[in-house]
Write a protein that holds these residues in place. Structure first.
Motif, PDB file in Angstrom:
ATOM      1  N   LEU A  92      76.838 -18.634  70.767  1.00  0.00           N
ATOM      2  CA  LEU A  92      75.630 -18.566  70.394  1.00  0.00           C
ATOM      3  C   LEU A  92      75.495 -18.367  68.865  1.00  0.00           C
ATOM      4  O   LEU A  92      74.751 -18.990  68.127  1.00  0.00           O
ATOM      5  CB  LEU A  92      74.792 -17.572  71.204  1.00  0.00           C
ATOM      6  CG  LEU A  92      74.636 -17.988  72.885  1.00  0.00           C
ATOM      7  CD1 LEU A  92      73.793 -16.859  73.306  1.00  0.00           C
ATOM      8  CD2 LEU A  92      74.130 -19.212  72.894  1.00  0.00           C
ATOM      9  N   ASP A  93      76.489 -17.338  68.502  1.00  0.00           N
ATOM     10  CA  ASP A  93      76.172 -16.891  67.185  1.00  0.00           C
ATOM     11  C   ASP A  93      76.867 -18.004  66.168  1.00  0.00           C
ATOM     12  O   ASP A  93      76.129 -18.426  65.115  1.00  0.00           O
ATOM     13  CB  ASP A  93      77.153 -15.632  66.829  1.00  0.00           C
ATOM     14  CG  ASP A  93      76.564 -14.417  67.535  1.00  0.00           C
ATOM     15  OD1 ASP A  93      75.382 -14.575  67.850  1.00  0.00           O
ATOM     16  OD2 ASP A  93      77.173 -13.421  67.857  1.00  0.00           O
ATOM     17  N   GLY A  94      77.831 -18.796  66.556  1.00  0.00           N
ATOM     18  CA  GLY A  94      78.367 -19.793  65.820  1.00  0.00           C
ATOM     19  C   GLY A  94      77.421 -21.019  65.778  1.00  0.00           C
ATOM     20  O   GLY A  94      77.196 -21.571  64.467  1.00  0.00           O
ATOM     21  N   PHE A  95      76.666 -21.279  66.840  1.00  0.00           N
ATOM     22  CA  PHE A  95      75.731 -22.292  66.651  1.00  0.00           C
ATOM     23  C   PHE A  95      74.568 -21.930  65.666  1.00  0.00           C
ATOM     24  O   PHE A  95      74.108 -22.646  64.906  1.00  0.00           O
ATOM     25  CB  PHE A  95      74.844 -22.666  68.019  1.00  0.00           C
ATOM     26  CG  PHE A  95      74.050 -23.813  68.038  1.00  0.00           C
ATOM     27  CD1 PHE A  95      74.521 -25.056  68.465  1.00  0.00           C
ATOM     28  CD2 PHE A  95      72.610 -23.655  67.763  1.00  0.00           C
ATOM     29  CE1 PHE A  95      73.574 -25.971  68.612  1.00  0.00           C
ATOM     30  CE2 PHE A  95      71.688 -24.694  67.664  1.00  0.00           C
ATOM     31  CZ  PHE A  95      72.199 -25.831  68.175  1.00  0.00           C
ATOM     32  N   LYS A  96      74.081 -20.533  65.927  1.00  0.00           N
ATOM     33  CA  LYS A  96      73.030 -20.078  64.925  1.00  0.00           C
ATOM     34  C   LYS A  96      73.457 -19.907  63.279  1.00  0.00           C
ATOM     35  O   LYS A  96      72.788 -20.376  62.587  1.00  0.00           O
ATOM     36  CB  LYS A  96      72.581 -18.637  65.127  1.00  0.00           C
ATOM     37  CG  LYS A  96      71.432 -17.762  64.538  1.00  0.00           C
ATOM     38  CD  LYS A  96      71.314 -16.653  65.042  1.00  0.00           C
ATOM     39  CE  LYS A  96      70.046 -15.917  64.226  1.00  0.00           C
ATOM     40  NZ  LYS A  96      70.235 -15.531  62.648  1.00  0.00           N
ATOM     41  N   ALA A  97      74.596 -19.512  63.055  1.00  0.00           N
ATOM     42  CA  ALA A  97      75.233 -19.559  61.939  1.00  0.00           C
ATOM     43  C   ALA A  97      75.300 -21.007  61.239  1.00  0.00           C
ATOM     44  O   ALA A  97      74.799 -21.294  59.979  1.00  0.00           O
ATOM     45  CB  ALA A  97      76.563 -18.936  61.878  1.00  0.00           C
ATOM     46  N   GLU A  98      75.649 -21.988  62.129  1.00  0.00           N
ATOM     47  CA  GLU A  98      75.903 -23.303  61.513  1.00  0.00           C
ATOM     48  C   GLU A  98      74.369 -24.163  61.148  1.00  0.00           C
ATOM     49  O   GLU A  98      74.306 -24.654  60.231  1.00  0.00           O
ATOM     50  CB  GLU A  98      76.805 -24.074  62.401  1.00  0.00           C
ATOM     51  CG  GLU A  98      77.096 -25.368  61.798  1.00  0.00           C
ATOM     52  CD  GLU A  98      78.105 -25.291  60.471  1.00  0.00           C
ATOM     53  OE1 GLU A  98      78.337 -26.394  59.700  1.00  0.00           O
ATOM     54  OE2 GLU A  98      78.722 -24.331  60.480  1.00  0.00           O
ATOM     55  N   VAL A  99      73.595 -23.954  62.297  1.00  0.00           N
ATOM     56  CA  VAL A  99      72.435 -25.038  62.511  1.00  0.00           C
ATOM     57  C   VAL A  99      71.337 -24.101  61.741  1.00  0.00           C
ATOM     58  O   VAL A  99      70.389 -24.747  61.084  1.00  0.00           O
ATOM     59  CB  VAL A  99      72.437 -25.475  63.912  1.00  0.00           C
ATOM     60  CG1 VAL A  99      70.826 -25.972  63.863  1.00  0.00           C
ATOM     61  CG2 VAL A  99      73.429 -26.280  64.209  1.00  0.00           C
ATOM     62  N   VAL A 100      71.010 -22.847  62.251  1.00  0.00           N
ATOM     63  CA  VAL A 100      69.643 -22.113  61.890  1.00  0.00           C
ATOM     64  C   VAL A 100      70.129 -21.435  60.438  1.00  0.00           C
ATOM     65  O   VAL A 100      69.346 -21.785  59.609  1.00  0.00           O
ATOM     66  CB  VAL A 100      69.445 -21.116  62.771  1.00  0.00           C
ATOM     67  CG1 VAL A 100      68.262 -20.263  62.394  1.00  0.00           C
ATOM     68  CG2 VAL A 100      69.284 -21.883  64.181  1.00  0.00           C
ATOM     69  N   ASP A 101      70.998 -20.630  60.335  1.00  0.00           N
ATOM     70  CA  ASP A 101      71.103 -19.737  59.069  1.00  0.00           C
ATOM     71  C   ASP A 101      71.363 -20.627  58.012  1.00  0.00           C
ATOM     72  O   ASP A 101      70.816 -20.247  56.856  1.00  0.00           O
ATOM     73  CB  ASP A 101      72.205 -18.770  59.299  1.00  0.00           C
ATOM     74  CG  ASP A 101      72.143 -17.662  60.377  1.00  0.00           C
ATOM     75  OD1 ASP A 101      70.910 -17.612  60.575  1.00  0.00           O
ATOM     76  OD2 ASP A 101      72.926 -17.028  60.751  1.00  0.00           O
ATOM     77  N   HIS A 102      72.253 -21.608  57.907  1.00  0.00           N
ATOM     78  CA  HIS A 102      72.619 -22.580  56.971  1.00  0.00           C
ATOM     79  C   HIS A 102      71.756 -23.851  57.011  1.00  0.00           C
ATOM     80  O   HIS A 102      71.939 -24.741  55.842  1.00  0.00           O
ATOM     81  CB  HIS A 102      74.256 -22.868  56.880  1.00  0.00           C
ATOM     82  CG  HIS A 102      75.162 -21.904  56.903  1.00  0.00           C
ATOM     83  ND1 HIS A 102      75.902 -21.300  57.461  1.00  0.00           N
ATOM     84  CD2 HIS A 102      75.118 -20.834  55.639  1.00  0.00           C
ATOM     85  CE1 HIS A 102      76.604 -20.334  57.220  1.00  0.00           C
ATOM     86  NE2 HIS A 102      75.961 -19.893  56.169  1.00  0.00           N
TER      87      HIS A 102
END
Length: 198
Positions: A92-102
């Motif tokens: 979940l965190d990896g998805f958030k970092a890649e798609v949402v945060d960046h």
């Protein structure tokens, strides 16, 4: 999720794939152009065609590499509920970092938007990518539930998790409110603490 290491055994082919992936993510599959890739890599257009005779061959190869790279990073979940939950939270965190945060559009999302333009091999690679993620999520749910759920129930929950992730990314992009991501996925942060619907 980090960038992949360079393929030192086949640097030209790897550079072509790198360039093609960037081009698809930035401007879409429709705009993918062999001449532009050749110019970026510093080779002749005929050299791109040597490695990938058609645009379809190139698209399928890009998606295949993306899928295999992702599979390498998607380690087998630990065989205990706490470890499997940690693996899910990292997912979940990896998805958030890649798609949402960046604020990135992933390769697979861009290709899905232009699915009608893709050849069969690229569509098959895209489907295989999503099936791989669903299978992994279903395995995680089975471990977290301590074997208390039938396979079809685990598969349904995997579908819900992946749907929540993608839906959350759309909400964040549409509203600019990054808090909506966690609102959408928080229920999956501790699956063991709640009854998973059978």
């Amino acid at each position: 999720m980090g960038r992949r290491p360079k393929d030192t055994a086949r640097p030209t082919k790897s550079a072509i794939l790198d360039s093609a992936e960037r081009a698809i993510v930035q401007a879409g599959y429709k705009s993918l152009n062999f001449r532009d890739i050749a110019a970026e890599v510093g080779i002749k257009s005929s050299s791109v065609h040597y490695h990938f005779p058609t645009k379809g061959d190139l698209g399928a190869a890009v998606m295949c590499r993306y899928r295999l790279d992702f599979r390498e990073r998607l380690s087998h979940p630990p065989d205990d509920p706490a470890g499997a939950q940690d693996a899910l939270n990292q997912f979940l965190d990896g998805f958030k970092a890649e798609v949402v945060d960046h604020d990135n559009m992933s390769l697979c999302v861009v290709l899905l938007a232009e699915r009608n333009l893709l050849d069969e091999a690229t569509r098959d690679e895209l489907a295989a990518f999503y099936r791989m993620k669903l299978d992994w999520l279903s395995e995680v749910v089975a471990i977290v539930s301590r074997g208390g759920l039938a396979k079809d129930a685990c598969d349904r929950e995997a579908c819900c998790i992946l749907s929540a992730l993608h839906g959350a990314s759309v909400l964040v992009k549409a509203t600019g409110d990054s808090a909506l991501f966690e609102n959408a996925v928080h229920q999956y942060r501790d699956l063991a603490s709640r009854p998973v619907p059978a």
